[in-house]
Design a protein around this motif. Structure first.
Motif, mmCIF file in Angstrom:
data_model
loop_
_atom_site.group_PDB
_atom_site.id
_atom_site.type_symbol
_atom_site.label_atom_id
_atom_site.label_comp_id
_atom_site.label_asym_id
_atom_site.label_seq_id
_atom_site.Cartn_x
_atom_site.Cartn_y
_atom_site.Cartn_z
ATOM 1 N N ASP A 230 2.499 0.066 -1.633
ATOM 2 C CA ASP A 230 2.495 -0.588 -0.121
ATOM 3 C C ASP A 230 3.799 -1.519 0.128
ATOM 4 O O ASP A 230 3.888 -2.524 -0.885
ATOM 5 C CB ASP A 230 1.106 -1.266 -0.285
ATOM 6 C CG ASP A 230 0.877 -1.533 1.258
ATOM 7 O OD1 ASP A 230 1.102 -2.863 1.577
ATOM 8 O OD2 ASP A 230 0.179 -0.816 2.000
ATOM 9 N N ASN A 231 4.334 -1.685 1.238
ATOM 10 C CA ASN A 231 5.158 -2.671 1.459
ATOM 11 C C ASN A 231 4.764 -3.893 1.343
ATOM 12 O O ASN A 231 5.349 -4.758 1.113
ATOM 13 C CB ASN A 231 5.739 -2.246 2.795
ATOM 14 C CG ASN A 231 6.855 -1.067 2.833
ATOM 15 O OD1 ASN A 231 7.147 -0.620 1.781
ATOM 16 N ND2 ASN A 231 7.145 -0.628 4.153
ATOM 17 N N GLN A 232 3.308 -4.074 1.854
ATOM 18 C CA GLN A 232 3.003 -5.598 2.118
ATOM 19 C C GLN A 232 2.576 -6.307 0.894
ATOM 20 O O GLN A 232 2.815 -7.408 0.371
ATOM 21 C CB GLN A 232 1.807 -5.650 3.193
ATOM 22 C CG GLN A 232 2.407 -5.072 4.567
ATOM 23 C CD GLN A 232 3.486 -5.811 5.123
ATOM 24 O OE1 GLN A 232 3.635 -7.155 5.120
ATOM 25 N NE2 GLN A 232 4.573 -5.139 5.785
ATOM 26 N N THR A 233 1.684 -5.073 0.282
ATOM 27 C CA THR A 233 1.046 -5.914 -1.059
ATOM 28 C C THR A 233 1.653 -5.664 -2.380
ATOM 29 O O THR A 233 1.364 -6.172 -3.406
ATOM 30 C CB THR A 233 -0.530 -5.383 -1.044
ATOM 31 O OG1 THR A 233 -0.547 -3.938 -1.353
ATOM 32 C CG2 THR A 233 -1.120 -5.681 0.161
ATOM 33 N N GLY A 234 2.427 -4.638 -2.515
ATOM 34 C CA GLY A 234 3.241 -4.023 -3.690
ATOM 35 C C GLY A 234 2.095 -2.980 -4.502
ATOM 36 O O GLY A 234 2.564 -3.050 -5.654
ATOM 37 N N THR B 231 -0.170 2.776 -3.983
ATOM 38 C CA THR B 231 -1.050 3.473 -3.145
ATOM 39 C C THR B 231 -1.233 4.894 -3.116
ATOM 40 O O THR B 231 -2.144 5.517 -3.251
ATOM 41 C CB THR B 231 -0.619 2.930 -1.442
ATOM 42 O OG1 THR B 231 -0.558 1.561 -1.722
ATOM 43 C CG2 THR B 231 -1.554 3.396 -0.615
ATOM 44 N N ARG C 298 -7.834 -0.596 4.391
ATOM 45 C CA ARG C 298 -7.803 -1.910 4.223
ATOM 46 C C ARG C 298 -8.050 -2.034 2.560
ATOM 47 O O ARG C 298 -7.842 -3.193 1.939
ATOM 48 C CB ARG C 298 -8.925 -2.589 4.758
ATOM 49 C CG ARG C 298 -8.544 -2.703 6.279
ATOM 50 C CD ARG C 298 -9.884 -3.120 7.158
ATOM 51 N NE ARG C 298 -10.951 -2.234 7.102
ATOM 52 C CZ ARG C 298 -12.174 -2.225 7.493
ATOM 53 N NH1 ARG C 298 -12.490 -3.421 8.352
ATOM 54 N NH2 ARG C 298 -13.359 -1.503 7.432
ATOM 55 N N ARG D 129 -2.148 -6.344 -9.730
ATOM 56 C CA ARG D 129 -0.665 -6.181 -9.026
ATOM 57 C C ARG D 129 0.466 -6.563 -9.854
ATOM 58 O O ARG D 129 1.376 -6.311 -9.436
ATOM 59 C CB ARG D 129 -0.917 -6.845 -7.658
ATOM 60 C CG ARG D 129 -1.904 -6.435 -6.824
ATOM 61 C CD ARG D 129 -1.949 -7.178 -5.396
ATOM 62 N NE ARG D 129 -3.305 -6.805 -4.523
ATOM 63 C CZ ARG D 129 -3.533 -7.182 -3.435
ATOM 64 N NH1 ARG D 129 -2.783 -8.308 -2.829
ATOM 65 N NH2 ARG D 129 -4.530 -6.919 -2.725
ATOM 66 N N GLY E 236 9.024 2.166 4.826
ATOM 67 C CA GLY E 236 9.713 0.983 4.467
ATOM 68 C C GLY E 236 10.746 1.253 5.780
ATOM 69 O O GLY E 236 11.019 2.316 6.438
ATOM 70 N N SER E 237 11.577 0.294 5.982
ATOM 71 C CA SER E 237 12.637 0.352 7.006
ATOM 72 C C SER E 237 14.018 0.175 6.262
ATOM 73 O O SER E 237 14.613 -1.054 5.979
ATOM 74 C CB SER E 237 12.464 -1.074 7.884
ATOM 75 O OG SER E 237 11.238 -0.973 8.514
#
Length: 254
Positions: A31-35, A38, A104, A113, A127-128
Protein backbone atom coordinates in the motif's frame (compact mmCIF):
# COMPACT_ATOMS: atom_id res chain seq x y z
CA UNK A 1 9.76 -14.89 12.03
CA UNK A 2 10.96 -11.44 13.03
CA UNK A 3 13.55 -11.56 10.23
CA UNK A 4 10.98 -12.31 7.54
CA UNK A 5 11.28 -10.24 4.39
CA UNK A 6 9.33 -9.89 1.21
CA UNK A 7 11.92 -12.08 -0.50
CA UNK A 8 11.02 -14.95 1.81
CA UNK A 9 7.42 -14.86 0.51
CA UNK A 10 8.33 -14.98 -3.18
CA UNK A 11 8.01 -18.56 -4.43
CA UNK A 12 6.00 -19.75 -1.42
CA UNK A 13 3.15 -22.17 -2.15
CA UNK A 14 -0.20 -20.48 -1.57
CA UNK A 15 -3.22 -22.38 -0.22
CA UNK A 16 -6.80 -21.23 0.32
CA UNK A 17 -8.56 -21.33 3.68
CA UNK A 18 -9.71 -24.92 3.03
CA UNK A 19 -6.21 -26.21 2.31
CA UNK A 20 -6.65 -26.27 -1.48
CA UNK A 21 -3.47 -25.44 -3.38
CA UNK A 22 -3.72 -22.21 -5.42
CA UNK A 23 -0.22 -21.72 -6.83
CA UNK A 24 3.13 -20.00 -6.29
CA UNK A 25 3.57 -16.46 -4.97
CA UNK A 26 5.15 -14.32 -7.70
CA UNK A 27 4.99 -10.72 -6.43
CA UNK A 28 3.96 -8.73 -3.36
CA UNK A 29 2.15 -5.38 -3.70
CA UNK A 30 2.39 -2.76 -0.94
CA UNK A 31 0.00 0.00 0.00
CA UNK A 32 1.36 3.41 -0.98
CA UNK A 33 0.23 5.16 2.18
CA UNK A 34 1.05 2.59 4.89
CA UNK A 35 3.70 0.42 3.22
CA UNK A 36 1.88 -2.70 4.41
CA UNK A 37 1.77 -5.76 2.12
CA UNK A 38 -1.76 -5.81 0.69
CA UNK A 39 -1.87 -8.04 -2.39
CA UNK A 40 0.04 -11.05 -3.69
CA UNK A 41 0.31 -12.09 -7.31
CA UNK A 42 -0.07 -15.88 -7.54
CA UNK A 43 0.76 -18.02 -10.55
CA UNK A 44 -2.14 -20.46 -10.82
CA UNK A 45 -1.14 -22.45 -13.91
CA UNK A 46 0.12 -22.35 -17.46
CA UNK A 47 -3.32 -21.79 -18.97
CA UNK A 48 -4.28 -18.94 -16.65
CA UNK A 49 -2.90 -15.50 -15.95
CA UNK A 50 -1.47 -14.59 -12.55
CA UNK A 51 -4.21 -13.75 -10.03
CA UNK A 52 -4.18 -11.13 -7.28
CA UNK A 53 -5.16 -12.34 -3.81
CA UNK A 54 -5.54 -10.31 -0.59
CA UNK A 55 -2.93 -10.82 2.10
CA UNK A 56 -5.13 -9.72 5.00
CA UNK A 57 -5.48 -12.60 7.45
CA UNK A 58 -2.76 -14.65 5.71
CA UNK A 59 -0.53 -17.05 7.64
CA UNK A 60 3.05 -17.61 6.49
CA UNK A 61 4.81 -20.84 7.51
CA UNK A 62 8.50 -20.28 6.77
CA UNK A 63 9.39 -23.85 7.81
CA UNK A 64 7.61 -25.42 4.84
CA UNK A 65 7.45 -22.26 2.71
CA UNK A 66 3.64 -22.06 2.56
CA UNK A 67 1.25 -19.14 2.65
CA UNK A 68 -2.31 -19.82 3.81
CA UNK A 69 -4.70 -17.18 2.48
CA UNK A 70 -8.05 -16.13 3.89
CA UNK A 71 -9.84 -16.73 0.55
CA UNK A 72 -11.57 -19.51 -1.36
CA UNK A 73 -9.93 -21.04 -4.44
CA UNK A 74 -13.05 -20.36 -6.53
CA UNK A 75 -12.77 -16.66 -5.64
CA UNK A 76 -9.24 -16.62 -7.01
CA UNK A 77 -10.36 -18.29 -10.26
CA UNK A 78 -13.03 -15.63 -10.85
CA UNK A 79 -10.96 -12.64 -9.67
CA UNK A 80 -10.82 -9.53 -11.89
CA UNK A 81 -8.09 -9.67 -14.52
CA UNK A 82 -4.80 -7.96 -13.80
CA UNK A 83 -1.95 -7.63 -16.29
CA UNK A 84 0.87 -7.61 -13.74
CA UNK A 85 1.48 -3.84 -13.75
CA UNK A 86 0.81 -1.41 -10.89
CA UNK A 87 -2.69 -1.70 -9.46
CA UNK A 88 -4.90 1.26 -10.25
CA UNK A 89 -7.26 2.69 -7.67
CA UNK A 90 -10.26 1.48 -9.68
CA UNK A 91 -8.83 -2.02 -10.05
CA UNK A 92 -8.13 -2.19 -6.33
CA UNK A 93 -11.71 -1.21 -5.51
CA UNK A 94 -12.95 -4.02 -7.77
CA UNK A 95 -10.65 -6.45 -5.96
CA UNK A 96 -11.86 -5.26 -2.56
CA UNK A 97 -15.47 -5.86 -3.60
CA UNK A 98 -14.71 -9.24 -5.16
CA UNK A 99 -12.94 -10.58 -2.07
CA UNK A 100 -15.21 -8.72 0.40
CA UNK A 101 -12.22 -6.99 1.98
CA UNK A 102 -12.57 -3.80 4.03
CA UNK A 103 -10.20 -1.24 2.42
CA UNK A 104 -9.59 0.30 5.86
CA UNK A 105 -8.18 -2.99 7.17
CA UNK A 106 -6.58 -4.50 4.09
CA UNK A 107 -2.96 -4.45 5.24
CA UNK A 108 -1.15 -7.59 6.34
CA UNK A 109 0.65 -6.69 9.55
CA UNK A 110 1.42 -10.14 10.91
CA UNK A 111 5.12 -9.30 11.23
CA UNK A 112 4.56 -5.61 11.83
CA UNK A 113 5.03 -2.89 9.26
CA UNK A 114 8.72 -2.59 10.08
CA UNK A 115 9.27 -6.33 9.90
CA UNK A 116 9.01 -6.54 6.10
CA UNK A 117 10.71 -4.05 3.84
CA UNK A 118 10.31 -3.92 0.06
CA UNK A 119 13.25 -3.82 -2.27
CA UNK A 120 13.94 -0.64 -4.19
CA UNK A 121 11.97 -1.79 -7.25
CA UNK A 122 9.16 -3.58 -5.39
CA UNK A 123 5.74 -2.72 -6.87
CA UNK A 124 3.38 -0.48 -4.91
CA UNK A 125 -0.39 -0.26 -5.36
CA UNK A 126 -1.75 2.46 -7.70
CA UNK A 127 1.47 4.44 -7.61
CA UNK A 128 2.11 7.57 -9.67
CA UNK A 129 5.07 6.78 -11.94
CA UNK A 130 7.23 9.46 -13.47
CA UNK A 131 5.87 11.00 -16.69
CA UNK A 132 2.38 9.60 -15.97
CA UNK A 133 0.78 12.54 -17.77
CA UNK A 134 2.60 11.99 -21.07
CA UNK A 135 2.30 8.19 -21.26
CA UNK A 136 -0.47 5.74 -22.04
CA UNK A 137 -1.18 2.13 -21.19
CA UNK A 138 -1.48 -0.39 -24.01
CA UNK A 139 -3.96 -3.17 -23.31
CA UNK A 140 -4.84 -6.38 -25.05
CA UNK A 141 -7.32 -9.19 -24.65
CA UNK A 142 -6.05 -12.57 -23.54
CA UNK A 143 -7.82 -15.89 -23.59
CA UNK A 144 -8.68 -17.25 -20.14
CA UNK A 145 -8.89 -21.02 -20.44
CA UNK A 146 -10.21 -23.26 -17.71
CA UNK A 147 -11.87 -26.65 -17.48
CA UNK A 148 -15.05 -27.68 -15.70
CA UNK A 149 -16.18 -31.25 -15.15
CA UNK A 150 -19.76 -31.71 -16.33
CA UNK A 151 -22.11 -34.53 -17.34
CA UNK A 152 -21.91 -35.56 -20.99
CA UNK A 153 -23.97 -38.76 -20.95
CA UNK A 154 -25.00 -41.85 -19.02
CA UNK A 155 -24.13 -45.51 -19.29
CA UNK A 156 -26.57 -48.33 -18.41
CA UNK A 157 -25.93 -51.89 -17.30
CA UNK A 158 -28.76 -54.36 -18.04
CA UNK A 159 -29.12 -58.09 -18.43
CA UNK A 160 -31.42 -60.12 -20.63
CA UNK A 161 -32.03 -63.81 -21.39
CA UNK A 162 -30.90 -65.60 -24.52
CA UNK A 163 -31.14 -69.29 -25.44
CA UNK A 164 -28.39 -71.40 -26.88
CA UNK A 165 -27.84 -75.06 -27.67
CA UNK A 166 -25.43 -76.81 -25.32
CA UNK A 167 -24.03 -80.25 -26.09
CA UNK A 168 -22.35 -82.40 -23.44
CA UNK A 169 -20.86 -85.85 -24.00
CA UNK A 170 -21.78 -88.19 -21.13
CA UNK A 171 -20.02 -91.56 -20.71
CA UNK A 172 -22.59 -94.39 -20.29
CA UNK A 173 -22.55 -98.21 -20.19
CA UNK A 174 -25.04 -100.88 -21.26
CA UNK A 175 -25.11 -104.65 -21.22
CA UNK A 176 -25.15 -106.83 -24.34
CA UNK A 177 -25.67 -110.58 -24.65
CA UNK A 178 -23.27 -112.91 -26.38
CA UNK A 179 -23.25 -116.67 -26.64
CA UNK A 180 -20.54 -118.65 -24.93
CA UNK A 181 -20.09 -122.32 -25.70
CA UNK A 182 -18.12 -124.98 -23.83
CA UNK A 183 -17.89 -128.63 -24.64
CA UNK A 184 -19.42 -131.28 -22.31
CA UNK A 185 -17.09 -134.09 -21.37
CA UNK A 186 -17.82 -137.37 -19.71
CA UNK A 187 -17.02 -136.10 -16.28
CA UNK A 188 -19.55 -133.23 -16.30
CA UNK A 189 -22.17 -134.85 -18.51
CA UNK A 190 -25.59 -135.03 -16.99
CA UNK A 191 -28.71 -136.69 -18.07
CA UNK A 192 -29.63 -135.49 -21.55
CA UNK A 193 -33.18 -135.01 -22.69
CA UNK A 194 -34.64 -133.93 -25.96
CA UNK A 195 -37.16 -131.08 -25.87
CA UNK A 196 -37.70 -127.32 -25.82
CA UNK A 197 -36.32 -124.96 -23.13
CA UNK A 198 -35.95 -121.23 -22.49
CA UNK A 199 -33.75 -118.99 -20.35
CA UNK A 200 -34.01 -115.26 -19.58
CA UNK A 201 -31.23 -112.77 -18.82
CA UNK A 202 -31.92 -109.23 -17.58
CA UNK A 203 -29.91 -106.53 -19.38
CA UNK A 204 -28.92 -103.16 -17.87
CA UNK A 205 -27.98 -99.80 -19.45
CA UNK A 206 -27.19 -96.28 -18.13
CA UNK A 207 -29.94 -93.80 -18.85
CA UNK A 208 -29.13 -90.06 -19.12
CA UNK A 209 -31.43 -87.67 -17.22
CA UNK A 210 -31.05 -83.91 -17.89
CA UNK A 211 -31.91 -81.28 -15.27
CA UNK A 212 -31.35 -77.50 -15.30
CA UNK A 213 -29.80 -75.63 -12.37
CA UNK A 214 -29.28 -71.86 -12.10
CA UNK A 215 -25.86 -70.99 -10.69
CA UNK A 216 -23.96 -67.64 -10.42
CA UNK A 217 -20.98 -67.48 -12.77
CA UNK A 218 -19.62 -63.89 -12.63
CA UNK A 219 -20.26 -60.39 -11.27
CA UNK A 220 -20.38 -57.54 -13.80
CA UNK A 221 -20.16 -53.84 -12.97
CA UNK A 222 -19.59 -50.55 -14.80
CA UNK A 223 -16.12 -49.09 -14.24
CA UNK A 224 -15.33 -45.47 -15.14
CA UNK A 225 -11.79 -44.64 -16.30
CA UNK A 226 -10.43 -41.12 -16.67
CA UNK A 227 -8.71 -40.78 -20.03
CA UNK A 228 -6.29 -37.91 -20.69
CA UNK A 229 -7.05 -36.04 -23.89
CA UNK A 230 -6.26 -32.69 -25.45
CA UNK A 231 -8.52 -30.13 -27.07
CA UNK A 232 -7.56 -27.05 -29.03
CA UNK A 233 -9.56 -23.88 -28.44
CA UNK A 234 -9.30 -20.67 -30.40
CA UNK A 235 -10.98 -17.29 -30.36
CA UNK A 236 -10.41 -13.79 -31.66
CA UNK A 237 -8.68 -11.32 -29.35
CA UNK A 238 -8.09 -7.60 -29.74
CA UNK A 239 -4.81 -5.77 -29.18
CA UNK A 240 -4.06 -2.12 -28.94
CA UNK A 241 -1.25 -0.64 -31.03
CA UNK A 242 0.44 2.65 -30.17
CA UNK A 243 1.82 4.86 -32.90
CA UNK A 244 3.08 8.39 -32.86
CA UNK A 245 2.52 11.14 -35.38
CA UNK A 246 3.45 14.78 -35.59
CA UNK A 247 6.79 14.16 -33.93
CA UNK A 248 9.11 17.14 -34.21
CA UNK A 249 12.26 15.79 -35.84
CA UNK A 250 14.24 19.05 -35.59
CA UNK A 251 17.73 18.62 -34.16
CA UNK A 252 18.09 19.55 -30.54
CA UNK A 253 19.44 22.97 -29.70
CA UNK A 254 18.02 24.60 -32.86
Amino acid sequence: MSKATLESLIGATAYDEHGEKIGKVKQIYLDNQTGSPTWASVTTGMLRHDSLVPLVGAEHEASDDTLKLHVDKDQVKSAPYHDGSRISAQSEQELFQHYHVDPRAAGWDTYGRQGIRPEADAPMTHGSPKHAQDSMVRSEEQLRVDTENEEVGTAHLRKYVVTEEQTIKVPVTHEEVRIEREPITGENAGRATIGEDEREVTLHADQVHVQKETVPVERVRLAVDEVADEKTVSDTVRKERIESDGVDKRPRGK
